[in-house]
Design a protein around this motif. Structure first.
Motif, PDB file in Angstrom:
ATOM      1  N   ARG A 135       0.843  -1.191   0.000  1.00 40.69           N
ATOM      2  CA  ARG A 135       0.000   0.000   0.000  1.00 40.69           C
ATOM      3  C   ARG A 135       0.884   1.250   0.000  1.00 40.69           C
ATOM      4  O   ARG A 135       2.027   1.208   0.466  1.00 40.69           O
ATOM      5  CB  ARG A 135      -0.900   0.015   1.237  1.00 40.69           C
ATOM      6  CG  ARG A 135      -1.865  -1.152   1.302  1.00 40.69           C
ATOM      7  CD  ARG A 135      -2.598  -1.186   2.634  1.00 40.69           C
ATOM      8  NE  ARG A 135      -1.671  -1.463   3.733  1.00 40.69           N
ATOM      9  CZ  ARG A 135      -2.043  -1.628   4.989  1.00 40.69           C
ATOM     10  NH1 ARG A 135      -3.324  -1.549   5.319  1.00 40.69           N
ATOM     11  NH2 ARG A 135      -1.149  -1.883   5.932  1.00 40.69           N
ATOM     12  N   PRO A 136       0.360   2.370  -0.505  1.00 41.61           N
ATOM     13  CA  PRO A 136       1.128   3.613  -0.431  1.00 41.61           C
ATOM     14  C   PRO A 136       1.539   3.902   1.014  1.00 41.61           C
ATOM     15  O   PRO A 136       0.748   3.738   1.938  1.00 41.61           O
ATOM     16  CB  PRO A 136       0.140   4.662  -0.951  1.00 41.61           C
ATOM     17  CG  PRO A 136      -0.775   3.895  -1.864  1.00 41.61           C
ATOM     18  CD  PRO A 136      -0.936   2.550  -1.215  1.00 41.61           C
ATOM     19  N   GLY A 137       2.763   4.300   1.201  1.00 41.81           N
ATOM     20  CA  GLY A 137       3.310   4.541   2.536  1.00 41.81           C
ATOM     21  C   GLY A 137       4.085   3.369   3.094  1.00 41.81           C
ATOM     22  O   GLY A 137       4.856   3.532   4.054  1.00 41.81           O
ATOM     23  N   ASP A 138       3.899   2.171   2.542  1.00 40.22           N
ATOM     24  CA  ASP A 138       4.673   1.014   2.987  1.00 40.22           C
ATOM     25  C   ASP A 138       6.146   1.171   2.595  1.00 40.22           C
ATOM     26  O   ASP A 138       6.468   1.790   1.567  1.00 40.22           O
ATOM     27  CB  ASP A 138       4.144  -0.280   2.349  1.00 40.22           C
ATOM     28  CG  ASP A 138       2.847  -0.766   2.979  1.00 40.22           C
ATOM     29  OD1 ASP A 138       2.485  -0.273   4.061  1.00 40.22           O
ATOM     30  OD2 ASP A 138       2.195  -1.642   2.371  1.00 40.22           O
ATOM     31  N   VAL A 139       7.008   0.579   3.396  1.00 37.71           N
ATOM     32  CA  VAL A 139       8.441   0.514   3.075  1.00 37.71           C
ATOM     33  C   VAL A 139       8.825  -0.955   2.992  1.00 37.71           C
ATOM     34  O   VAL A 139       8.712  -1.703   3.967  1.00 37.71           O
ATOM     35  CB  VAL A 139       9.301   1.240   4.116  1.00 37.71           C
ATOM     36  CG1 VAL A 139      10.787   1.051   3.798  1.00 37.71           C
ATOM     37  CG2 VAL A 139       8.958   2.728   4.143  1.00 37.71           C
ATOM     38  N   LEU A 140       9.259  -1.361   1.832  1.00 38.41           N
ATOM     39  CA  LEU A 140       9.698  -2.730   1.577  1.00 38.41           C
ATOM     40  C   LEU A 140      11.215  -2.771   1.697  1.00 38.41           C
ATOM     41  O   LEU A 140      11.923  -2.024   1.014  1.00 38.41           O
ATOM     42  CB  LEU A 140       9.268  -3.156   0.172  1.00 38.41           C
ATOM     43  CG  LEU A 140       9.718  -4.519  -0.335  1.00 38.41           C
ATOM     44  CD1 LEU A 140       9.128  -5.646   0.501  1.00 38.41           C
ATOM     45  CD2 LEU A 140       9.338  -4.686  -1.810  1.00 38.41           C
TER      46      LEU A 140
ATOM     47  N   THR B 269       4.543   4.408  -3.094  1.00 41.36           N
ATOM     48  CA  THR B 269       3.744   5.614  -3.199  1.00 41.36           C
ATOM     49  C   THR B 269       2.499   5.321  -4.037  1.00 41.36           C
ATOM     50  O   THR B 269       2.401   4.283  -4.698  1.00 41.36           O
ATOM     51  CB  THR B 269       4.534   6.751  -3.864  1.00 41.36           C
ATOM     52  OG1 THR B 269       4.862   6.374  -5.215  1.00 41.36           O
ATOM     53  CG2 THR B 269       5.818   7.043  -3.107  1.00 41.36           C
ATOM     54  N   GLU B 270       1.540   6.233  -4.008  1.00 42.11           N
ATOM     55  CA  GLU B 270       0.347   6.083  -4.838  1.00 42.11           C
ATOM     56  C   GLU B 270       0.680   6.517  -6.259  1.00 42.11           C
ATOM     57  O   GLU B 270       1.205   7.610  -6.485  1.00 42.11           O
ATOM     58  CB  GLU B 270      -0.796   6.930  -4.284  1.00 42.11           C
ATOM     59  CG  GLU B 270      -2.114   6.694  -5.016  1.00 42.11           C
ATOM     60  CD  GLU B 270      -3.289   7.333  -4.316  1.00 42.11           C
ATOM     61  OE1 GLU B 270      -4.405   7.276  -4.866  1.00 42.11           O
ATOM     62  OE2 GLU B 270      -3.096   7.878  -3.209  1.00 42.11           O
TER      63      GLU B 270
END
Length: 297
Positions: A260-265, A280-281
């Protein structure tokens, strides 16, 4: 030898320092990685000798954000269903030969590059990435490692509905949106590794571990993949091979989970470092809308 890329130029990694290769070699070696592959053995010998030069960092230090540690490759190969535990979680039969597709080169990006998500069903797949050093055609598995420039951490991000759409699945398109091939942080030669055939590999989302495995659990090892691919298509200097992912992807979780937007992989491989990719979106993509527009017209 560990190679980074800063400001479009190849840099030698020495501890925390980055050393501009063209500058430190006084022009003996070029800044472009694709031009270095043909002199890889010579470059490694020079890099080893450079260890004795204590002042080289001050004279030729490089600074700036790390970029993708490869030049855009001519060919990108990718392997599906190449870890036994991933095959098991998918409910598929064990493959008898490598399952090969491609990721288009425009999707490849470097560390810390924002990935614009086109839909709400984008999945993670941490992978060992192999970069070829020289033209390789019909090489045996026993000689395959000698054709490899180095290894990187990679992610084979996947938009699952498009990937699996239709009677002829769209693997290459579903895995080639912008940013869907993060690679980095360094290109590491195999002599830096105790056992390049068996490395710990994993990834997390927002600090929660999603995948953990070992590259030694591949169905087809790196040498076997190189031998198989090169029996069909010559592999060229700088070409890239994504070698498959272990269990733990989002599509096979219950309930399913996607980025999802805002996630950090964050992805890591033993001896190769870690790779951070913020989500990001992005511009929305809907293949159904395309199909409807065709019907209306």
């Amino acid at each position: 030898m560990r190679i980074a890329r800063v400001g479009g130029r190849a840099a030698l990694v020495r501890g925390e320092a980055l050393i501009d290769i063209e500058g430190a070699s006084r022009g003996r070696f070029p800044a472009n990685l694709n031009e270095l592959y043909g002199r890889w053995t010579e470059l490694r010998e020079w890099a080893a000798a450079l260890e004795a030069d204590a002042g080289v960092e001050a004279r030729h230090g490089a600074s700036g954000p790390l970029e993708m540690p490869i030049e855009p490759p001519r060919q990108v190969f990718a392997i599906g269903a190449n870890y036994a535990d991933h095959v098991a979680e998918s409910g598929s039969a064990m493959p008898e030969m490598p399952l090969v597709f491609t990721k288009f080169p425009a999707c490849l990006v470097g560390p810390d590059t924002p990935v614009p998500l086109p839909t709400s069903r984008v999945d993670w797949e941490v992978e060992l990435v192999v970069v070829m050093a020289r033209e390789t055609h019909r090489v045996g598995a026993e000689d395959a490692w000698s054709h490899v420039a180095g290894l990187c951490v990679g992610q084979d991000l996947s938009e699952r509905p498009l990937q699996l759409m239709g009677t002829a699945a769209q693997f290459s398109l579903g895995k080639s949106f912008p940013g869907f091939g993060p690679v980095g942080p360094y290109l590491v030669t195999i002599d830096e590794l105790a056992d390049p055939d068996d490395l710990a590999i994993g990834c997390s989302v927002n600090g929660e571990v999603m995948q953990q495995g070992r590259t030694g659990d591949m169905v087809f090892s790196v040498p076997e993949l190189i031998s198989y691919l090169s029996a069909i298509s010559p592999l060229l200097p700088g070409d890239v091979v994504f070698t498959g992912t272990p269990a733990g992807v989002g599509v096979f979780r219950s309930p399913r989970r996607y980025l999802r937007p805002g996630d950090v992989l964050e992805s890591w491989i033993e001896g190769l470092g870690s790779l951070r990719s913020p989500m990001t979106e992005g511009p929305a993509f809907d293949w159904r809308a395309f199909a409807r527009s065709r019907t209306v017209s």
